[in-house]
Design an enzyme around this catalytic site. Structure first.
Site, PDB file in Angstrom:
ATOM      1  N   HIS A  58       0.688  -1.439  -0.073  1.00 57.45           N
ATOM      2  CA  HIS A  58       0.073  -0.073   0.167  1.00 57.45           C
ATOM      3  C   HIS A  58       0.923   1.281   0.138  1.00 57.45           C
ATOM      4  CE1 HIS A  58      -4.405   1.214   1.016  1.00 57.45           C
ATOM      5  NE2 HIS A  58      -4.133   1.895  -0.069  1.00 57.45           N
ATOM      6  N   ASP A 111     -10.128  -0.347   3.571  1.00 54.53           N
ATOM      7  CA  ASP A 111      -8.955  -0.835   4.273  1.00 54.53           C
ATOM      8  C   ASP A 111      -9.272  -1.232   5.739  1.00 54.53           C
ATOM      9  OD1 ASP A 111      -6.294  -1.614   5.208  1.00 54.53           O
ATOM     10  OD2 ASP A 111      -5.290   0.111   4.059  1.00 54.53           O
ATOM     11  N   HIS A 143      -6.946  -1.036   7.836  1.00 55.12           N
ATOM     12  CA  HIS A 143      -6.070  -0.329   8.613  1.00 55.12           C
ATOM     13  C   HIS A 143      -6.360   1.309   8.128  1.00 55.12           C
ATOM     14  CE1 HIS A 143      -4.039  -4.234   8.037  1.00 55.12           C
ATOM     15  NE2 HIS A 143      -3.791  -3.893   9.250  1.00 55.12           N
ATOM     16  N   ASP A 177      -3.497   3.573   7.936  1.00 51.99           N
ATOM     17  CA  ASP A 177      -2.238   3.742   7.305  1.00 51.99           C
ATOM     18  C   ASP A 177      -1.997   5.314   7.546  1.00 51.99           C
ATOM     19  OD1 ASP A 177      -2.041   1.115   6.315  1.00 51.99           O
ATOM     20  OD2 ASP A 177      -2.923   1.673   4.312  1.00 51.99           O
ATOM     21  N   HIS A 225       4.446   1.045   4.260  1.00 47.96           N
ATOM     22  CA  HIS A 225       2.816   0.802   3.813  1.00 47.96           C
ATOM     23  C   HIS A 225       1.846   1.114   4.816  1.00 47.96           C
ATOM     24  CE1 HIS A 225       2.166  -3.606   5.350  1.00 47.96           C
ATOM     25  NE2 HIS A 225       2.893  -2.778   6.130  1.00 47.96           N
ATOM     26  N   ASP A 241      -7.382  -1.838  -0.220  1.00 49.87           N
ATOM     27  CA  ASP A 241      -6.585  -2.802   0.350  1.00 49.87           C
ATOM     28  C   ASP A 241      -7.372  -3.949   0.253  1.00 49.87           C
ATOM     29  OD1 ASP A 241      -4.891  -4.415   2.051  1.00 49.87           O
ATOM     30  OD2 ASP A 241      -4.001  -2.615   2.472  1.00 49.87           O
ATOM     31  N   ASP A 257      -6.951  -6.463   2.303  1.00 50.73           N
ATOM     32  CA  ASP A 257      -7.014  -6.893   3.720  1.00 50.73           C
ATOM     33  C   ASP A 257      -8.540  -6.173   4.315  1.00 50.73           C
ATOM     34  OD1 ASP A 257      -6.361  -4.107   4.820  1.00 50.73           O
ATOM     35  OD2 ASP A 257      -4.348  -5.010   4.969  1.00 50.73           O
ATOM     36  N   GLU A 270      -2.031  -4.767  -2.118  1.00 51.40           N
ATOM     37  CA  GLU A 270      -1.590  -5.942  -1.092  1.00 51.40           C
ATOM     38  C   GLU A 270      -2.183  -7.240  -1.482  1.00 51.40           C
ATOM     39  OE1 GLU A 270       0.284  -5.524   1.425  1.00 51.40           O
ATOM     40  OE2 GLU A 270       0.444  -3.506   1.760  1.00 51.40           O
TER      41      GLU A 270
END
Length: 300
Positions: free
Chosen positions: A100, A123, A125, A127, A140, A227, A229, A272
């Site tokens: 990412h 996402d 996360h 980030d 990332h 992303d 994830d 990712e």
């Protein structure tokens, strides 16, 4: 949405310390993204991959606290140039990752064309880490903070200007793993976040309606940074930082379908995908399915 798409691969695995995510663009192409979009009568130009410079060895190379800083910065500058060029040609940049950290370059190239670029950060996360808050030094985990102009100058200054985006133009969807420094930054900047708690309570349809209405009113273009994830690892196992309790494939399809109907996106990236950690390219295949929905694929 622009029906001329330029696909740009970024085989980047230097923004973190797990091997394999550099093969993400190849895995997505192998899963049939070009054929899928061509079936929608979209004109596709596959620009191949951005060159990724590498350290002399694949051991951790830290510049201060940050892993592979110079190499990540160099590759993101090249990506920013490519994204900028494609938008100038009135083509839609679709970037395939890669970790990412490549969002730094995508946003740098895209935001040059907008006074108020909106960002949907799909996402698990945020980030939003910086060199001071990151537990790992992995870039990332920093691209959204960098795009806000917060962090290492070699990254924030990519493409010669900063910031790329404003905090009020960001919507994070699917968050369920935020570090303390990220939570503080979200509060301080007033960033809109739909965590899994809000998605469970409101439903994806309402979350996307809210997001689309909010960004449509105050932005002049929207970048989607997805992303894989963000999806639950039971459904998308081929990611480097899985977090249980994530979005379903069906919820994500709905989100993409609603974005297609809203017609607000001006650029996008899917990141990712790590085929080494995947099960028979399942995650790359899911990414292709989501892209199909994003660009207007329907059952009837």
């Amino acid at each position: 949405m622009n029906q001329s798409i330029s696909i740009i691969g970024v085989p980047m695995d230097l923004g973190q310390n797990r091997r394999g995510v550099d093969m993400g663009p190849s895995a997505i192409r192998y899963a049939g993204i070009i054929e899928r979009l061509e079936n929608l009568k979209i004109h596709i130009a596959d620009l191949d991959d951005v060159p990724v410079s590498r350290p002399d060895t694949r051991k951790e190379v830290k510049d201060g606290h940050l892993l592979n800083l110079q190499q990540v910065a160099d590759s993101n500058w090249k990506l920013a140039e490519m994204v900028d060029q494609e938008i100038t040609k009135n083509r839609f940049p679709l970037v395939l990752g890669g970790d990412h950290s490549i969002a730094i370059g995508s946003l740098a190239g895209a935001a040059k064309h907008n006074d108020n670029l909106g960002v949907i950060w799909y996402d698990a996360h945020g980030d939003l880490n910086t060199v001071d808050t990151s537990p790992s030094g992995n870039i990332h985990g920093m691209p959204l903070a960098v795009s806000l102009g917060i962090g290492e100058e070699k990254l924030t200054s990519i493409f010669g200007y900063t910031p790329k985006v404003k905090p009020e133009n960001i919507v994070i969807i699917g968050a369920r793993s935020l570090d303390p420094g990220e939570k503080e930054l979200i509060r301080d900047k007033g960033i809109t976040v739909y965590s899994m708690h809000e998605i469970d309570r409101l439903g994806m349809s309402q979350v996307m309606n809210n997001t689309i209405s909010y960004l449509r009113e105050q932005t002049d273009g929207v970048h989607l940074s997805l992303d894989l994830d963000g999806l639950d690892p039971e459904e998308a196992p081929g990611v480097g930082t899985p977090v249980i309790g994530g979005l379903t494939y069906r919820e994500s399809h709905l989100a993409m379908e609603m974005l297609a109907e809203a017609d607000i996106l001006t650029s996008a990236e899917f990141v990712e995908v790590n085929p080494i950690l995947d099960d028979q390219n399942k995650t790359a295949t899911m990414a292709v399915g989501l892209m199909g929905s994003l660009f207007g694929e329907k059952l009837k």
